[in-house]
Design an enzyme around this catalytic site. Sequence first.
Site, PDB file in Angstrom:
ATOM      1  N   ASP A  70       0.840  -1.190  -0.076  1.00  0.00           N
ATOM      2  CA  ASP A  70      -0.178  -0.050  -0.171  1.00  0.00           C
ATOM      3  C   ASP A  70       0.764   1.273  -0.035  1.00  0.00           C
ATOM      4  O   ASP A  70       1.706   1.291   0.901  1.00  0.00           O
ATOM      5  CB  ASP A  70      -0.841   0.025   1.289  1.00  0.00           C
ATOM      6  CG  ASP A  70      -1.819   1.186   1.377  1.00  0.00           C
ATOM      7  OD1 ASP A  70      -2.832   1.150   0.680  1.00  0.00           O
ATOM      8  OD2 ASP A  70      -1.395   2.292   1.754  1.00  0.00           O
ATOM      9  N   HIS A 118      -7.711   9.634  -1.667  1.00  0.00           N
ATOM     10  CA  HIS A 118      -6.965   9.276  -0.546  1.00  0.00           C
ATOM     11  C   HIS A 118      -7.833   9.988   0.615  1.00  0.00           C
ATOM     12  O   HIS A 118      -7.926   9.858   1.686  1.00  0.00           O
ATOM     13  CB  HIS A 118      -5.730  10.095  -0.713  1.00  0.00           C
ATOM     14  CG  HIS A 118      -4.601   9.713   0.422  1.00  0.00           C
ATOM     15  ND1 HIS A 118      -3.215   9.589   0.098  1.00  0.00           N
ATOM     16  CD2 HIS A 118      -4.658   9.482   1.474  1.00  0.00           C
ATOM     17  CE1 HIS A 118      -2.452   9.336   1.271  1.00  0.00           C
ATOM     18  NE2 HIS A 118      -3.413   9.180   1.954  1.00  0.00           N
ATOM     19  N   LYS A 155      -2.648   5.805  -4.220  1.00  0.00           N
ATOM     20  CA  LYS A 155      -3.777   6.661  -3.964  1.00  0.00           C
ATOM     21  C   LYS A 155      -3.718   8.184  -4.592  1.00  0.00           C
ATOM     22  O   LYS A 155      -2.546   8.289  -4.932  1.00  0.00           O
ATOM     23  CB  LYS A 155      -4.138   6.942  -2.642  1.00  0.00           C
ATOM     24  CG  LYS A 155      -4.058   5.742  -1.543  1.00  0.00           C
ATOM     25  CD  LYS A 155      -4.080   5.888  -0.029  1.00  0.00           C
ATOM     26  CE  LYS A 155      -3.717   4.592   0.671  1.00  0.00           C
ATOM     27  NZ  LYS A 155      -2.333   4.349   1.059  1.00  0.00           N
ATOM     28  N   TYR A 158       3.037   9.754  -0.737  1.00  0.00           N
ATOM     29  CA  TYR A 158       4.020   9.314   0.208  1.00  0.00           C
ATOM     30  C   TYR A 158       5.486   9.444  -0.610  1.00  0.00           C
ATOM     31  O   TYR A 158       6.485   9.512  -0.005  1.00  0.00           O
ATOM     32  CB  TYR A 158       3.763   7.762   0.355  1.00  0.00           C
ATOM     33  CG  TYR A 158       2.803   7.549   0.851  1.00  0.00           C
ATOM     34  CD1 TYR A 158       1.922   8.167   1.476  1.00  0.00           C
ATOM     35  CD2 TYR A 158       2.461   6.039   1.159  1.00  0.00           C
ATOM     36  CE1 TYR A 158       0.511   7.939   2.348  1.00  0.00           C
ATOM     37  CE2 TYR A 158       1.164   5.513   1.860  1.00  0.00           C
ATOM     38  CZ  TYR A 158       0.300   6.624   2.389  1.00  0.00           C
ATOM     39  OH  TYR A 158      -0.495   6.213   2.958  1.00  0.00           O
TER      40      TYR A 158
END
Length: 285
Positions: free
Chosen positions: A47, A110, A77, A52
């Site tokens: 994930d 997200h 996401k 990120y």
Amino acid sequence: MSVSIPEVTLNNGVHMPILGFGVFQVPDEQTEQVVTDALAAGYRAIDTAASYGNEEAVGRAIAASGIPREQLFITTKLWIQHTGEETAKREFDKSLSKLGLDYLDLYLIHQPLGDYYSSWHAMQKLYGAGLIKAIGVSNFYPDRLVDLVQHNDITPAVNQIEVHPFFQRADYQPLLTEHGVRIESWGPFAEGKNDLFTNPILAKIGAGHGKSVAQVVLRWLIQREVVVIPKSVRPERMAENLAVFDFELTDDEMTRIAALDLGTSQFFDHRDPAMVKWLGGRRVD
Ligand code: NDP
């Protein structure tokens, strides 16, 4: 190493491992090694998220692993800044290319912020074109979830939300189940907040099974049929977090853990206007 990880069936028939690996807050320069270690430990679901900043590193580890694509389950996401129909399509392509993949297993909105209805329209089309196996959402509170379901063709397969012993969401689970939306827990350990790893009740239950607090928490979530994606940068903890399929919590133990619920986020409230503003202003590459 071969670990057999049970799967759940999502509302469109797609199978997803009930236990995967999260890479939030893993620094970009460390991510390739960390994901390589996780895949070697036996994880098959990863994930990540555009926000990120480590999708390329995840992609490099996937490519180097040599694991057949169909054995992997990769989630990323879409960030708030990129909501909208055209932007969502463009950012999907970008994420796919950073990950070095030609399809995604799961693509999530997200946050329930920005023009996410238009994003959902784009995601429905990408799903229809076979470029995503399942589409879902993250951080959706019940009102947002019901509204999205009511006004769209496709019901999200997953809602990835904060769930751990101090914020259990047991009141939300029946509504999600009624709509066929699978809960995926983020922050299963609450990132250690509220002294989770030394909680005496969890420790005592663990001692009775020869298991750690982390293993008790993951097992408790799995017995609630919640998908989990714990994060660790340490191979020994990666293995520990996978070793949760050889014991079972009793009803009494499940009840004792249920009593730990504090009923509120240990992080922040997604409906707090100041937080909404902060998240909406956050820029990612
Ligand atoms: P977790 O609850 O998984 O906690 C991670 C922390 O626990 C790290 O500090 C890790 O340290 C430590 N840890 C891991 N395993 C053990 C263990 N066995 N014993 C003791 N300590 C341990 O937090 P995350 O926020 O990372 O949540 C998991 C995943 O959920 C994320 O990586 C991300 O993929 C997703 N997520 C999604 C969000 C969203 O908005 N959709 C928000 C937050 C997370 P160390 O690494 O040093 O081992």
